[in-house]
Design a protein around this motif. Structure first.
Motif, PDB file in Angstrom:
ATOM      1  N   VAL A 191       0.905  -1.162  -0.072  1.00 51.31           N
ATOM      2  CA  VAL A 191       0.172  -0.045   0.051  1.00 51.31           C
ATOM      3  C   VAL A 191       0.860   1.129   0.008  1.00 51.31           C
ATOM      4  CG1 VAL A 191      -1.699   1.445   1.123  1.00 51.31           C
ATOM      5  CG2 VAL A 191      -1.890  -1.278   1.398  1.00 51.31           C
ATOM      6  N   PHE A 192       0.632   2.071  -0.924  1.00 56.96           N
ATOM      7  CA  PHE A 192       1.566   3.309  -1.147  1.00 56.96           C
ATOM      8  C   PHE A 192       0.874   4.453  -0.763  1.00 56.96           C
ATOM      9  CE2 PHE A 192       3.620   0.282  -4.011  1.00 56.96           C
ATOM     10  CZ  PHE A 192       4.931   0.671  -4.071  1.00 56.96           C
ATOM     11  N   GLY A 193       1.237   5.073   0.364  1.00 57.94           N
ATOM     12  CA  GLY A 193       0.639   6.148   1.033  1.00 57.94           C
ATOM     13  C   GLY A 193      -0.266   5.518   2.163  1.00 57.94           C
ATOM     14  N   GLY A 198      -5.169   4.784   2.777  1.00 56.44           N
ATOM     15  CA  GLY A 198      -3.982   3.821   2.562  1.00 56.44           C
ATOM     16  C   GLY A 198      -4.063   2.893   3.850  1.00 56.44           C
ATOM     17  N   LEU A 199      -4.471   3.513   5.046  1.00 53.15           N
ATOM     18  CA  LEU A 199      -4.501   2.797   6.358  1.00 53.15           C
ATOM     19  C   LEU A 199      -5.640   1.853   6.372  1.00 53.15           C
ATOM     20  CD1 LEU A 199      -2.893   5.444   8.702  1.00 53.15           C
ATOM     21  CD2 LEU A 199      -1.777   3.110   7.945  1.00 53.15           C
ATOM     22  N   ASP A 260      -2.185   2.285  -4.748  1.00 55.98           N
ATOM     23  CA  ASP A 260      -1.543   3.496  -4.728  1.00 55.98           C
ATOM     24  C   ASP A 260      -2.921   4.577  -4.197  1.00 55.98           C
ATOM     25  OD1 ASP A 260       0.364   5.694  -5.432  1.00 55.98           O
ATOM     26  OD2 ASP A 260      -1.350   6.428  -6.296  1.00 55.98           O
ATOM     27  N   THR A 261      -2.545   5.381  -3.141  1.00 56.63           N
ATOM     28  CA  THR A 261      -3.265   6.508  -2.717  1.00 56.63           C
ATOM     29  C   THR A 261      -2.695   7.694  -2.792  1.00 56.63           C
ATOM     30  OG1 THR A 261      -2.633   6.171  -0.406  1.00 56.63           O
ATOM     31  CG2 THR A 261      -4.288   4.545  -0.891  1.00 56.63           C
ATOM     32  N   THR A 262      -1.566   7.836  -3.458  1.00 55.03           N
ATOM     33  CA  THR A 262      -0.911   8.999  -3.508  1.00 55.03           C
ATOM     34  C   THR A 262      -1.389   9.946  -4.693  1.00 55.03           C
ATOM     35  OG1 THR A 262       1.200   8.248  -4.778  1.00 55.03           O
ATOM     36  CG2 THR A 262       1.123   8.142  -2.263  1.00 55.03           C
ATOM     37  N   GLY A 263      -1.706   9.334  -6.009  1.00 57.84           N
ATOM     38  CA  GLY A 263      -1.922   9.914  -7.022  1.00 57.84           C
ATOM     39  C   GLY A 263      -0.612  10.498  -7.719  1.00 57.84           C
ATOM     40  N   VAL A 264       0.398  10.273  -7.370  1.00 62.26           N
ATOM     41  CA  VAL A 264       1.370  11.044  -7.857  1.00 62.26           C
ATOM     42  C   VAL A 264       2.220   9.924  -8.890  1.00 62.26           C
ATOM     43  CG1 VAL A 264       4.249  11.313  -7.362  1.00 62.26           C
ATOM     44  CG2 VAL A 264       2.350  11.859  -5.592  1.00 62.26           C
ATOM     45  N   GLY A 265       2.344  10.527 -10.320  1.00 59.31           N
ATOM     46  CA  GLY A 265       3.019   9.705 -11.249  1.00 59.31           C
ATOM     47  C   GLY A 265       4.031   8.494 -11.123  1.00 59.31           C
ATOM     48  N   PRO A 266       5.000   9.074 -10.571  1.00 56.67           N
ATOM     49  CA  PRO A 266       6.026   8.032 -10.558  1.00 56.67           C
ATOM     50  C   PRO A 266       5.997   7.020  -9.381  1.00 56.67           C
ATOM     51  CG  PRO A 266       7.035  10.395 -10.504  1.00 56.67           C
ATOM     52  CD  PRO A 266       5.532  10.316 -10.469  1.00 56.67           C
ATOM     53  N   VAL A 286      -7.655  10.450  -6.417  1.00 52.86           N
ATOM     54  CA  VAL A 286      -8.142  11.424  -7.082  1.00 52.86           C
ATOM     55  C   VAL A 286      -7.159  12.211  -7.616  1.00 52.86           C
ATOM     56  CG1 VAL A 286     -10.059  13.387  -7.212  1.00 52.86           C
ATOM     57  CG2 VAL A 286     -10.500  11.211  -5.839  1.00 52.86           C
ATOM     58  N   SER A 287      -6.755  12.250  -8.815  1.00 53.66           N
ATOM     59  CA  SER A 287      -5.685  12.984  -9.190  1.00 53.66           C
ATOM     60  C   SER A 287      -5.570  13.176 -10.678  1.00 53.66           C
ATOM     61  CB  SER A 287      -4.299  12.088  -8.969  1.00 53.66           C
ATOM     62  OG  SER A 287      -3.068  12.535  -9.554  1.00 53.66           O
TER      63      SER A 287
END
Length: 371
Positions: A191-193, A198-199, A260-266, A286-287
């Protein structure tokens, strides 16, 4: 009826606590006295002008309260019921009738248009200016008019100050795992974020029987929380290469599932990379950011899947009581992630959420409430 509400008058402005006029109830509506409301990052997206919601408007969609009045056509609720608010859905389209109301054919119109189905508004300023709602109700208010589909009845011994976030953030994270990915017992997940979503996903993975649960974040404080809630491994991706570490943990196989819960591309690309052959990746933030990949090498040859999941693919009237029961059993300890604020301190609560110092702010509208 006059109420108090947190209004965003223009994109990017802070919340303003204002007195609004609540419209007359329609026969299919329910009047709810709000006790509390969680704050979600979607509210911040709205505040900054995202999702195309018209201004002025009142955000909020993780409310909890007590029914004060019901319209003549309402069958499922009565005065005094304790309720949690979530998204609206039509109940009639193929998606709704097959158990997937989160992809209701009319979802955008019912939740993002800012008006009732007939085009009328529920909120008005004292000078008559129309004010839009959010998710068919808006929970940053002292009272709200909403529809039966928005509401889930909960047991009265549950603390209404706590459980509002079960209607969105915690529903989204947990439902992505329970309903969307449906991991098998003994499987692995990353789980990212490690925010609220995420938690929640991580706790749900433990409930579902995942044996390897990897939490990835850049904040050691949040990773410590993740360990206390069931993560078997944690990775600070600011210090450690998550691809190398996941390979080390899984003996080079990768994880069966990644969220992924960050929505950051990389970060999304990394999450896809660490998925094992035949595994599934769910990007659920939501990104506006994009995910770039080569279908042949990143998906086809590895038989990987990317799965979209909105609102945890949950039916709120089923999922919210389920999460409440997990909480009673000590298996979904979301109470460890919240901080309470008075309604008037909404801008501070929003700032604390954005800067990451608080995982889940909850606004208290009714200070007199007690369990």
């Amino acid at each position: 009826m006059k109420i108090r509400a947190a209004v965003i008058n223009e994109a990017g402005q802070n919340y303003q606590i204002e007195t609004l006029q609540l419209a007359e109830m329609q026969p299919d509506e329910v009047l709810v006295k709000m006790v509390a409301s969680g704050m979600c990052m979607s509210d911040e997206t709205i505040r900054k002008g995202g999702l195309g919601v018209p201004f002025p408007m009142v955000p909020g969609h993780e409310g909890s309260g007590i029914v004060e009045k019901v319209g003549g056509n309402v069958k499922s609720f009565q005065v005094g019921d304790h309720v949690v608010m979530s998204y609206a859905y039509c109940g009639q389209c193929p998606s709704c009738r097959t158990g997937h109301p989160a992809i209701c054919n009319d979802w955008s119109e019912l939740n993002l248009a800012g008006v009732r189905e007939d085009g009328s508004h529920t909120f008005y300023k004292e000078d008559g200016t129309q004010v839009g709602n959010f998710y068919g109700h808006s929970s940053f208010v002292t009272h709200s008019l909403t529809h039966e589909s928005n509401l889930t009845k909960v047991d009265e011994d549950l603390d209404l100050r706590l459980i509002g976030p079960l209607g969105c953030g915690f529903l989204t994270g947990s439902g992505t795992v329970i309903n969307g990915l449906q991991p098998t017992v003994g499987s692995s997940i990353a789980v990212f974020g490690t925010g609220a979503v995420g938690l929640a996903a991580m706790m749900a993975a433990k409930i579902q029987g995942c044996s390897t649960i990897i939490a990835v974040d850049i904040h050691d404080s949040r990773l410590e929380i993740a360990k206390s809630l069931g993560a078997t491994h944690v990775i600070n991706s600011k210090i450690t290469d998550p691809i190398e570490k996941v390979n080390e943990i899984t003996n080079g196989l990768g994880v069966n599932y990644a969220v992924d819960t960050t929505g950051v591309g990389p970060v999304m690309k990394t999450a896809l990379t660490v998925v094992a052959k035949g595994g599934t990746f769910a990007p659920i933030a939501v990104s506006e950011n994009s995910l770039e990949f080569n279908p042949t090498f990143d998906l086809i040859l590895m038989n990987k899947s990317i799965k979209g999941v909105i609102m945890g693919d949950g039916v709120p009237q089923l999922s919210i009581p389920q999460l409440a029961e997990f909480y009673r059993e000590g298996r979904f300890a979301f109470d460890q992630l919240v901080k309470y604020y008075s309604f008037e301190d909404i801008n501070q609560a929003a700032a604390d959420s954005v800067n990451g110092s608080v995982i889940k702010p909850i606004l208290i509208m009714d200070e007199s409430y007690s369990v």
